[in-house]
Design a protein around this motif. Structure first.
Motif, PDB file in Angstrom:
ATOM      1  N   LYS A   8       0.819  -1.217   0.000  1.00  0.00           N
ATOM      2  CA  LYS A   8       0.000   0.000   0.000  1.00  0.00           C
ATOM      3  C   LYS A   8       0.855   1.270   0.000  1.00  0.00           C
ATOM      4  CE  LYS A   8      -3.789  -2.126   2.645  1.00  0.00           C
ATOM      5  NZ  LYS A   8      -3.166  -3.339   3.203  1.00  0.00           N
ATOM      6  N   LEU A 166       0.278   2.773   8.027  1.00  0.00           N
ATOM      7  CA  LEU A 166       0.425   1.418   7.484  1.00  0.00           C
ATOM      8  C   LEU A 166       1.332   0.564   8.360  1.00  0.00           C
ATOM      9  CD1 LEU A 166       1.031   2.332   3.725  1.00  0.00           C
ATOM     10  CD2 LEU A 166      -1.109   1.542   4.748  1.00  0.00           C
ATOM     11  N   ASP A 170       3.244  -3.823   4.906  1.00  0.00           N
ATOM     12  CA  ASP A 170       2.472  -3.373   3.737  1.00  0.00           C
ATOM     13  C   ASP A 170       3.249  -2.405   2.866  1.00  0.00           C
ATOM     14  OD1 ASP A 170       0.325  -4.801   4.754  1.00  0.00           O
ATOM     15  OD2 ASP A 170      -0.485  -3.088   5.838  1.00  0.00           O
ATOM     16  N   CYS A 171       4.520  -2.184   3.220  1.00  0.00           N
ATOM     17  CA  CYS A 171       5.317  -1.182   2.510  1.00  0.00           C
ATOM     18  C   CYS A 171       6.557  -1.800   1.876  1.00  0.00           C
ATOM     19  CB  CYS A 171       5.791  -0.084   3.485  1.00  0.00           C
ATOM     20  SG  CYS A 171       4.453   0.851   4.229  1.00  0.00           S
TER      21      CYS A 171
END
Length: 201
Positions: A8, A166, A170-171
Motif C-alpha cells: 500500500k 500502514l 504493507d510497505c
C-alpha cells in the motif's frame, strides 16, 4: 515475503536512492581537512560515510594525529563550518541531481495511488527535496529528531510506515544492498512497479 497486491505504500531513503549527497559531504569535509592540515584520501572519505558530524571530525583529526590540538569549542566551530560548506553545495542542487529513473518512478507510484513517505536521517532533507523539486511527492516525512536509534536500526523505516498509517509489512522500503532485503536492484533505473511485481511474485 510480501505479496505485490498487499503493498500500500513506499518508504524512501534520500541519500543514494533519490539523490547522491554523499559527494557533497566528502567535499565539505575535504575543505575542513585541508584547513587543519590533514591529508585527504579515498579511505578517509569512505570511513566518514554514515557517521555523525563530530565523530567524522574526530576521525579526520586522528588521521593527522591532531586529535588533542583543538578545544571542544574549536571542534564545534569546525563541525559547524563543515555544515555551512555542505549547505552551500546543497543550495546549488537542481532537479538534474535526481538519480536516473526516480522521477518517473515517483510519478508512477502517485498515479497508481500508493502512499509515499521519506525516511532520511538528514536534518537537511526538506531543503534537498525543495532543491530537487520533489517536495510535493513527500508530504509525509520522518522527523529524525524523534528517533531513538540510528541506522542500521530499522526504527526510521518503521516510523516511515507509521506516518502513512500502514504496517511495515504493507510497505516497500528503499532497495539497499542488504542480504536480508526481499528485493535488491543494482541501480535506480530498475525501479518500476513492473520490476517490483516480477521480483515479489
Amino acid at each position: 515475503m510480501v505479496k505485490f497486491a498487499a503493498i500500500k505504500g513506499f518508504v524512501f531513503d534520500l541519500d543514494g536512492v533519490i539523490t547522491d549527497t554523499s559527494t557533497f559531504h566528502s567535499q565539505a569535509w575535504h575543505q575542513i581537512a585541508d584547513k587543519v592540515g590533514v591529508s585527504w584520501n579515498d579511505q578517509l572519505a569512505d570511513a566518514l560515510k554514515g557517521i555523525s558530524r563530530m565523530d567524522s571530525l574526530n576521525l579526520i583529526l586522528a588521521q593527522g594525529h591532531r586529535e588533542n590540538d583543538f578545544t571542544p569549542a574549536q571542534k564545534q566551530a569546525l563541525a559547524t563550518e563543515k555544515n555551512t560548506n555542505y549547505l552551500q553545495l546543497v543550495n546549488q542542487m537542481t532537479p538534474a541531481n535526481i538519480l536516473p529513473g526516480i522521477t518517473a518512478f515517483l510519478t508512477e507510484l502517485t498515479t497508481a495511488g500508493y502512499a509515499l513517505s521519506l525516511a532520511s536521517a538528514s536534518k537537511n532533507a526538506p531543503l534537498v527535496l525543495r532543491k530537487l523539486g520533489l517536495s510535493d511527492y513527500f508530504t509525509k516525512a520522518v522527523d529524525p529528531a524523534s528517533l531513538k536509534h540510528g541506522k542500521p536500526d530499522p526504527e526510521i523505516f518503521r516510523r516511515g510506515a507509521e506516518i502513512l498509517g500502514l504496517n511495515p509489512a504493507d510497505c516497500i522500503g528503499d532497495p539497499t544492498v542488504l542480504v536480508a532485503a526481499d528485493i535488491n536492484f543494482t541501480d535506480t533505473t530498475q525501479l518500476t512497479l513492473a520490476n517490483i511485481k516480477a521480483q515479489l511474485n
